[in-house]
Design an enzyme around this catalytic site. Structure first.
Site, PDB file in Angstrom:
ATOM      1  N   GLY A  74       0.845  -1.202   0.000  1.00 59.95           N
ATOM      2  CA  GLY A  74       0.000   0.000   0.000  1.00 59.95           C
ATOM      3  C   GLY A  74       0.877   1.247   0.000  1.00 59.95           C
ATOM      4  N   THR A  77       4.902   2.256   6.030  1.00 58.42           N
ATOM      5  CA  THR A  77       3.488   1.906   6.148  1.00 58.42           C
ATOM      6  C   THR A  77       2.814   2.838   7.137  1.00 58.42           C
ATOM      7  OG1 THR A  77       1.826   0.331   6.965  1.00 58.42           O
ATOM      8  CG2 THR A  77       4.019   0.037   7.830  1.00 58.42           C
ATOM      9  N   ASP A 136       0.578   1.850   8.888  1.00 53.50           N
ATOM     10  CA  ASP A 136       0.158   0.986  10.003  1.00 53.50           C
ATOM     11  C   ASP A 136       1.182   0.948  11.139  1.00 53.50           C
ATOM     12  OD1 ASP A 136      -2.036   0.426   8.490  1.00 53.50           O
ATOM     13  OD2 ASP A 136      -1.432  -1.606   7.934  1.00 53.50           O
ATOM     14  N   ARG A 188     -24.733  12.604  19.303  1.00 47.99           N
ATOM     15  CA  ARG A 188     -24.590  11.306  18.635  1.00 47.99           C
ATOM     16  C   ARG A 188     -23.318  10.586  19.054  1.00 47.99           C
ATOM     17  NH1 ARG A 188     -26.097  13.310  12.556  1.00 47.99           N
ATOM     18  NH2 ARG A 188     -28.313  12.771  12.638  1.00 47.99           N
ATOM     19  N   MET A 235      -7.690   2.724   9.459  1.00 46.08           N
ATOM     20  CA  MET A 235      -6.976   1.569   8.915  1.00 46.08           C
ATOM     21  C   MET A 235      -6.177   0.867  10.008  1.00 46.08           C
ATOM     22  SD  MET A 235      -5.764   2.406   5.076  1.00 46.08           S
ATOM     23  CE  MET A 235      -6.918   2.207   3.712  1.00 46.08           C
ATOM     24  N   ARG A 268      -5.180  -3.270   9.666  1.00 48.09           N
ATOM     25  CA  ARG A 268      -5.698  -4.622   9.449  1.00 48.09           C
ATOM     26  C   ARG A 268      -5.244  -5.541  10.565  1.00 48.09           C
ATOM     27  NH1 ARG A 268      -4.856  -6.004   3.489  1.00 48.09           N
ATOM     28  NH2 ARG A 268      -2.717  -5.412   3.944  1.00 48.09           N
ATOM     29  N   GLU A 291      -9.781  -1.157  11.718  1.00 49.85           N
ATOM     30  CA  GLU A 291     -10.542  -2.053  10.831  1.00 49.85           C
ATOM     31  C   GLU A 291     -10.361  -3.531  11.189  1.00 49.85           C
ATOM     32  OE1 GLU A 291      -9.018  -1.411   6.836  1.00 49.85           O
ATOM     33  OE2 GLU A 291      -6.972  -1.653   7.543  1.00 49.85           O
TER      34      GLU A 291
HETATM   35  O1  F6P Z   1      -1.071  -1.884   4.587  1.00 50.57           O
HETATM   36  C1  F6P Z   1      -1.580  -0.626   4.789  1.00 50.57           C
HETATM   37  C2  F6P Z   1      -3.069  -0.607   4.639  1.00 50.57           C
HETATM   38  O2  F6P Z   1      -3.392   0.751   4.535  1.00 50.57           O
HETATM   39  C3  F6P Z   1      -3.864  -1.291   5.735  1.00 50.57           C
HETATM   40  O3  F6P Z   1      -4.035  -0.511   6.876  1.00 50.57           O
HETATM   41  C4  F6P Z   1      -5.158  -1.557   5.023  1.00 50.57           C
HETATM   42  O4  F6P Z   1      -5.852  -2.633   5.597  1.00 50.57           O
HETATM   43  C5  F6P Z   1      -4.728  -1.898   3.650  1.00 50.57           C
HETATM   44  O5  F6P Z   1      -3.508  -1.224   3.447  1.00 50.57           O
HETATM   45  C6  F6P Z   1      -5.708  -1.510   2.573  1.00 50.57           C
HETATM   46  O6  F6P Z   1      -5.198  -1.946   1.362  1.00 50.57           O
HETATM   47  P1  F6P Z   1      -5.746  -1.633  -0.074  1.00 50.57           P
HETATM   48  O7  F6P Z   1      -5.136  -0.324  -0.498  1.00 50.57           O
HETATM   49  O8  F6P Z   1      -5.259  -2.767  -0.889  1.00 50.57           O
HETATM   50  O9  F6P Z   1      -7.237  -1.512   0.014  1.00 50.57           O
END
Ligand code: F6P
Length: 344
Positions: free
Chosen positions: A10, A126, A128, A163, A170, A172, A223
């Site tokens: 990514g 990343t 992440d 609310r 993000m 994963r 996520e």
């Molecule tokens: O690896 C980084 C990331 O942004 C994750 O946090 C996320 O789950 C994933 O890439 C999303 O990937 P794609 O761009 O393939 O939808």
């Protein structure tokens, strides 16, 4: 030397800053010829190449994304993959390859070094922040700020309507982004993959907050966060083209549970790829630049199989073997001793 460069996995803010740094020092100090491979490993296998020089780097420092393009997937997924990579190294006369990637790309880079002895050096990226061995990856700081800005905005609309806003960020496999953006954004609750959540506890926290007269709440959920088994309907698994589980959607499952159990009106916000886009923060530009310089120095030290990492204030090298096939989990003391102090 003739040095190749690819960006894999990514995208994230700061990739162009790495490329610029490699090209600058490679060309100006080492007299290298720099070559970019387009679309990650696809470009290596299919020999899609872009010459890189200092002139072509103008204006790249603040640009998000990657000028080389990126893809998921690896030579190990293609029957002729390894053969094609070796042929490219040979035919292009490549002396080294710098791989800028996250866990997936660094694992592939390590495997190619281990299996074929290819002269490869890694750079961790990343949003992440889940690469083992480095204090932080570039891209993370920018993404935290983007998510925090979004949360700040959500506070005012949540307060106007009384609310609950469930904000999916993000992450994963790890909750770094959720934890940092949640702390920075004053989240009511933060849910991360490393700590399965109990929906009853989440609702208890929200009710207690409302009883104290705070009628708006922000729930930040990574996520990849999962409920404790058996406490919520399970999610059907969806896979991307490369067999990775696509985690997106936990907020959509969470919101009706919260609304149904508490009676508080609830909305969902998916920040999605907004978190990966845009210009890198100053921190990420500096880190990416330092990583790029360390990578080209590593090439000239023949430090094959190594990657640049940040430890404290120092950028140094570490074997990619130490990060391959691993994911760096959130420091749970940060989650338990800092983030959760502000829950409710
Ligand atoms: O690896 C980084 C990331 O942004 C994750 O946090 C996320 O789950 C994933 O890439 C999303 O990937 P794609 O761009 O393939 O939808």
């Amino acid at each position: 030397m003739r040095v190749g460069l690819l960006t894999g996995g990514g995208d994230c803010p700061g990739l162009n800053a790495v490329i610029r740094a490699v090209v600058r020092k490679g060309e100006m100090e080492y007299g290298d010829e720099l070559i970019g491979f387009l679309d990650a490993w696809d470009g290596v296998m299919d020999r899609r190449i872009m010459p890189l020089d200092v002139r072509s780097m103008r204006g790249m420092l603040p640009k998000g994304g990657t000028l080389l393009g990126t893809r998921r997937g690896s030579p190990y997924d293609r029957p002729d993959g390894l053969e094609s990579v070796v042929a490219t190294f040979h035919d292009v006369g490549l002396d080294a390859l710098i791989v800028v990637g996250g866990n997936g790309s660094l694992t592939v880079a390590h495997n190619l070094f281990r299996d074929l002895g290819l002269p490869i050096v890694g750079v961790p990226k990343t949003i992440d922040n889940d690469v083992v061995g480095t204090d932080t990856t570039f891209g993370f700081n920018t993404a935290v700020q983007t998510a925090t800005d979004a949360i700040d905005r959500l506070h005012t609309t949540a307060e106007s309507h009384d609310r609950v806003m469930v904000v999916e960020v993000m992450g994963r496999d790890s909750g770094w982004l959720a934890t940092h953006a949640g702390i920075a954004g004053g989240a009511t609750v933060i849910l991360i993959p490393e700590q399965p959540f109990d929906i009853d506890e989440v609702c208890t926290i929200l009710r207690a907050r409302h009883q104290r007269g705070r009628y708006a709440s922000i729930v930040v959920v990574a996520e990849g966060a999962e409920p404790v088994e058996g406490t919520m309907p399970s999610q059907e698994k969806v896979y991307d083209l490369f067999g990775h589980v696509r985690r997106r959607g936990v907020a959509d499952r969470l919101a009706p549970e919260i609304e149904g159990r508490t009676g508080f009106e609830t909305r969902v916000v998916l920040l999605g790829h907004i978190q990966r886009g845009g210009t890198p923060s100053a921190f990420d530009r500096v880190l990416a630049t330092r990583y790029g310089l360390a990578a080209i120095d590593a090439v000239h030290a023949s430090a094959w199989g190594q990657m640049a990492v940040l430890r404290g204030d120092d950028v140094m090298l570490m074997p990619m073997a130490e990060t391959a096939d691993k994911t760096r989990a959130v420091d749970l003391s940060l989650y338990r001793n800092v983030a959760s102090v502000f829950f409710g």
